[in-house]
Enzyme design. Structure first.
Site, PDB file in Angstrom:
ATOM      1  N   THR A  54       0.709  -0.977  -0.053  1.00 39.46           N
ATOM      2  CA  THR A  54       0.186  -0.083  -0.144  1.00 39.46           C
ATOM      3  C   THR A  54       0.711   1.233   0.017  1.00 39.46           C
ATOM      4  O   THR A  54       2.246   1.124   0.156  1.00 39.46           O
ATOM      5  CB  THR A  54      -0.963   0.078   1.233  1.00 39.46           C
ATOM      6  OG1 THR A  54      -1.870   0.892   1.120  1.00 39.46           O
ATOM      7  CG2 THR A  54      -0.151   0.206   2.652  1.00 39.46           C
ATOM      8  N   ASN A  55       0.414   2.242  -0.029  1.00 38.25           N
ATOM      9  CA  ASN A  55       0.878   3.606  -0.039  1.00 38.25           C
ATOM     10  C   ASN A  55       0.732   4.497   1.217  1.00 38.25           C
ATOM     11  O   ASN A  55      -0.372   4.076   1.944  1.00 38.25           O
ATOM     12  CB  ASN A  55       0.519   4.512  -1.250  1.00 38.25           C
ATOM     13  CG  ASN A  55       1.147   4.305  -2.552  1.00 38.25           C
ATOM     14  OD1 ASN A  55       2.302   3.667  -2.492  1.00 38.25           O
ATOM     15  ND2 ASN A  55       0.498   4.566  -3.476  1.00 38.25           N
ATOM     16  N   LEU A  56       1.522   5.437   1.826  1.00 36.79           N
ATOM     17  CA  LEU A  56       1.051   6.311   3.082  1.00 36.79           C
ATOM     18  C   LEU A  56       0.198   7.246   2.494  1.00 36.79           C
ATOM     19  O   LEU A  56       0.486   7.965   1.610  1.00 36.79           O
ATOM     20  CB  LEU A  56       2.236   6.760   3.655  1.00 36.79           C
ATOM     21  CG  LEU A  56       3.235   5.714   4.184  1.00 36.79           C
ATOM     22  CD1 LEU A  56       4.615   6.485   4.831  1.00 36.79           C
ATOM     23  CD2 LEU A  56       2.602   5.103   5.544  1.00 36.79           C
TER      24      LEU A  56
END
Ligand code: CTP
Ligand code: CA
Length: 221
Positions: A33-35
């Site tokens: 995932t991404n932040l």
């Protein structure tokens, strides 16, 4: 009363927004995932709704309450976000892509949890590129007014301008991180074909209102 009506600059407009990260599963218990907190996209949804627009918010996994009066559709993966956004986009006059979409997903999804099984070699994962949602919307013949975001860790203006051109957008919003990622306040710069304009630093709702005002002026210009 006059001020109230004057502020409803997006009355009759439909605004579509993506927000938050996407989550790309590797197996049933893990993924990449991404932040992204989703705060900026949710603030823009709220500001657009306040300005009189009919707002649809397509959100990745975030922990945020839905702004009042906003239609929210939750998704997990970039593919789900793409499949949700593309059919909706032609019915909207504005598209604001704030989502931190995962650029790649694991090429294969393991049906069961991958086990260590005493193996000394760590697994490796082949990745495949996700489709660019914003670029695809901007290519539609009946495209809405498309606003991109560029969160960069260096060379903000250069990267933002390059994305403006590559994705063929009228406007991109630059955000220099990672110091401000996930925080309530932020610094944004609006980049278009003519030049750039920095918004005064502020909390995300104040910035969202300024951005919505700027977009509404561009729509009526
Ligand atoms: N975006 C999108 N779909 C993707 C990737 C990005 O809609 N698959 C949108 C983002 O929501 C943002 C803009 O494109 O509005 C720029 O995203 P960014 O990640 O900064 O750009 P990329 O084109 O993915 O390039 P890179 O990550 O290599 O900088
Ligand atoms: Ca990216």
């Amino acid at each position: 009363v006059i001020a109230f009506f004057a502020a409803k600059r997006l009355r009759g407009q439909r605004v579509l927004i993506t927000a938050g990260p996407t989550f790309e599963p590797i197996d049933p218990v893990r993924g990449i995932t991404n932040l992204s907190s989703g705060k900026m996209g949710f603030a823009i949804a709220r500001a657009a709704q306040e300005a009189g627009a009919e707002v649809t918010l397509v959100a990745g996994p975030v922990h945020l309450p839905t702004p009042r009066g906003v239609r929210r559709i939750d998704v997990q993966t970039a593919q789900q976000m793409y499949d949700t956004v593309l059919p909706l986009a032609p019915r909207h006059s504005v598209f604001v892509a704030t989502a931190a979409v995962a650029d790649w997903r694991p090429a294969e999804l393991s049906e069961h949890k991958i086990k260590k099984n005493g193996s000394k070699v760590a697994p490796t994962f082949a990745l495949t590129e996700n489709q660019d949602i914003l670029a695809a919307v901007a290519r539609l013949p009946d495209r809405p007014f498309c606003v991109g975001f560029a969160a960069e860790s260096e060379n903000l203006l250069k990267h933002a301008r390059e994305k403006l051109e590559r994705k063929n957008l009228p406007l991109i919003v630059g955000n220099l991180g990672p110091a401000t990622f996930g925080r309530d306040d932020n610094t944004l710069v609006l980049v278009d074909a003519q030049g750039q304009r920095e918004l005064p630093p502020g909390d995300k709702l104040t910035l969202a209102r300024l951005l919505v005002e700027d977009i509404s002026r561009r729509l009526s210009a």
